[in-house]
Design a protein around this motif. Structure first.
Motif, PDB file in Angstrom:
ATOM      1  N   THR A 254      30.266  58.866  54.877  1.00 23.23           N
ATOM      2  CA  THR A 254      31.480  58.054  55.405  1.00 23.23           C
ATOM      3  C   THR A 254      32.095  58.943  56.344  1.00 23.23           C
ATOM      4  O   THR A 254      31.742  59.938  56.810  1.00 23.23           O
ATOM      5  CB  THR A 254      32.273  57.747  54.200  1.00 23.23           C
TER       6      THR A 254
ATOM      7  N   ASP B 185      34.815  58.653  51.205  1.00 18.87           N
ATOM      8  CA  ASP B 185      36.438  59.188  51.714  1.00 18.87           C
ATOM      9  C   ASP B 185      37.300  59.277  50.524  1.00 18.87           C
ATOM     10  O   ASP B 185      38.316  59.922  50.867  1.00 18.87           O
ATOM     11  CB  ASP B 185      36.621  58.081  52.817  1.00 18.87           C
TER      12      ASP B 185
ATOM     13  N   ASP C 140      35.319  60.743  56.591  1.00 15.14           N
ATOM     14  CA  ASP C 140      35.600  62.091  56.315  1.00 15.14           C
ATOM     15  C   ASP C 140      34.613  63.071  56.527  1.00 15.14           C
ATOM     16  O   ASP C 140      34.769  64.132  57.135  1.00 15.14           O
ATOM     17  CB  ASP C 140      36.213  62.057  54.834  1.00 15.14           C
TER      18      ASP C 140
ATOM     19  N   ASN D 233      41.456  66.899  55.484  1.00 19.26           N
ATOM     20  CA  ASN D 233      42.163  65.562  55.419  1.00 19.26           C
ATOM     21  C   ASN D 233      43.549  65.463  55.885  1.00 19.26           C
ATOM     22  O   ASN D 233      44.202  66.594  56.090  1.00 19.26           O
ATOM     23  CB  ASN D 233      42.227  65.332  53.877  1.00 19.26           C
TER      24      ASN D 233
END
Length: 446
Positions: free
Chosen positions: A212, A267, A214, A284
């Motif tokens: 994903t 994520d 991230d 993040n």
């Protein structure tokens, strides 16, 4: 002003390419309105953030006497992606639609050029960052307008106490609130040593290796730090280079100090890792910190968002851009451009950023020092360096500088993280490179 989310029935209808009337709502103005406009915004993660967009559009509609419908379309289940694809194919739908990252390039042939509007906005707001130009333009033509809503930098969010105690690093001294970074010592080598120390102390860095965004975004920034790319800007394969080998060697060392299940992370995993108090650092935007404020205030009080470590080729940080596109088949392009201009005014951008608690990030150079990032607490100054106010790192996106339609596939297929996992599990370097080269060759043909 109408505001609603797509129901399951309405969404299925949209993806089946039925009439756009299936996803409209009653208009607020009567027969004297000067036209109609339908907008599909991204449904924000942050509670209450949608309200700011609605209020800005509502004020514009009242002034211009335009009937406006707003749909807030969630990204869960890829609903926004499927809506974009369905409308593009059907040549019918919203006049304005939010488009994440790669989608403006994927649909450029069906989008209204925005050079006239962007020329004015750049004069007013300053130059957009390089990643936004890469994603939002094709051959000098702007095919969408950058949106602050949804745009973000996915940089390090460190635990002040754990980094100081176990790694001997004072992140507040490296990135002091209200001042330029003093981070010359914050390098990839320093980062690796800190990861090892925190792993030994039982509070590993929370960096995922899944498929994903991230995970891919983080890998992309590390690869850029080595000057490593799988395909160059001209579309040439550059997999079998020393830079890519160096990036893989580094990642193999780093993976040894990450959580054992990092290869399966999605994520939400790094967010949960920070809030649980089990890790000393994640990559993040401020969403994880915002959840910690609510659910684990003792964790939030120790969080500090700051810049990426520098590598041999510089300091890079992942930037994910959102855009607002107007279809070439829109029946009210003039009104669409007018409301996009209203949404792109400094006061409107600041209102949306404040409503998101500092999560949203404008791309324009004059708008990286808004008060929201100075004021957010706890602790005071925790988000000051989030928007890169001193321009000390290059904002990038994984798989660039490859031509975007190739880069999109490298990104979506998580080729970078898959390479890292393969090599870390003992597969021979040249075999990993050969596999990645074959993948990229396939992307070029498709």
């Amino acid at each position: 002003m109408s505001r609603k989310k797509l129901s399951r029935r309405q969404f299925v209808a949209a993806t089946a390419m039925t009439s756009a009337a299936m996803i409209t709502a009653p208009y607020v103005r009567g027969a004297h309105a000067a036209g109609k406009l339908s907008i599909g915004f991204w449904d924000h993660w942050v509670p209450g953030a949608n309200k700011a967009s609605t209020e800005i559009v509502n004020a514009w509609a009242e002034k211009e006497k335009v009937d406006v419908t707003i749909d807030y379309i969630p990204s869960q289940g890829n609903k926004i992606l499927l809506t974009i694809a369905a409308e593009s194919q059907a040549k019918s739908g919203h006049d304005i639609l939010a488009m994440p990252t790669w989608l403006p390039h994927a649909h450029t042939e069906n989008l209204e050029p925005m050079n006239d509007l962007m020329g004015d906005l750049i004069k007013q707001n300053g130059e957009p960052n390089g990643t936004v130009k890469y994603l939002g333009q094709l051959k000098g033509k702007w095919h969408a307008v950058p949106a602050s809503v949804g745009s973000q930098i996915k940089g390090p969010c460190s635990r002040i106490d754990l980094m100081k105690k176990h790694a001997g690093i004072d992140v507040q001294a490296l990135y002091p609130a209200g001042q330029a970074p003093k981070a010359d010592s914050w390098t990839l080598d320093t980062f690796l040593k800190a990861a090892e120390a925190c792993h030994k102390a039982g509070v590993p860095f929370g960096i995922g290796l899944g498929e994903t965004s991230d995970n891919v975004d983080t890998a992309g920034a590390f690869f850029h730090s080595f000057g490593a790319a799988l395909v160059d800007e001209k579309g040439n394969l550059t997999v079998k280079t020393d830079a890519v080998r160096q990036a893989l060697e580094y990642y193999k060392k780093l993976i040894a100090f990450l959580p054992p299940d990092a290869g399966a992370w999605d994520d939400s995993s790094n967010n949960k890792w920070l809030v649980s108090g089990r890790g000393a650092l994640i990559m993040n935007p401020p969403s994880a910190w915002a959840v910690a404020k609510r659910d684990a205030p003792q964790v939030a009080e120790q969080c500090w968002t700051h810049g990426f470590p520098s590598g041999p080729k510089g300091r890079y940080a992942p930037y994910i851009g959102y855009f607002w596109g107007t279809w070439a088949f829109s029946k009210n392009k003039e009104a669409a451009k007018s409301v996009l201009r209203a949404l792109s005014q400094p006061a409107a951008i600041e209102k949306m950023c404040v409503a998101s608690g500092g999560y949203d990030l404008p791309c324009y150079e004059k708008l990286t020092t808004l008060k929201v990032w100075q004021d957010e607490t706890p602790p005071k100054g925790t988000l000051y360096h989030y928007p890169n106010p001193h321009n000390h790192q290059t904002l990038s996106i994984a798989a660039s500088p490859a031509p975007p339609k190739i880069a999109q596939q490298i990104y979506t297929q998580a080729t970078l993280t898959k390479m890292c996992l393969r090599y870390s599990k003992g597969e021979a370097m040249e075999k990993v490179l050969a596999w990645a080269e074959g993948e990229c060759e396939g992307f070029m043909r498709s």
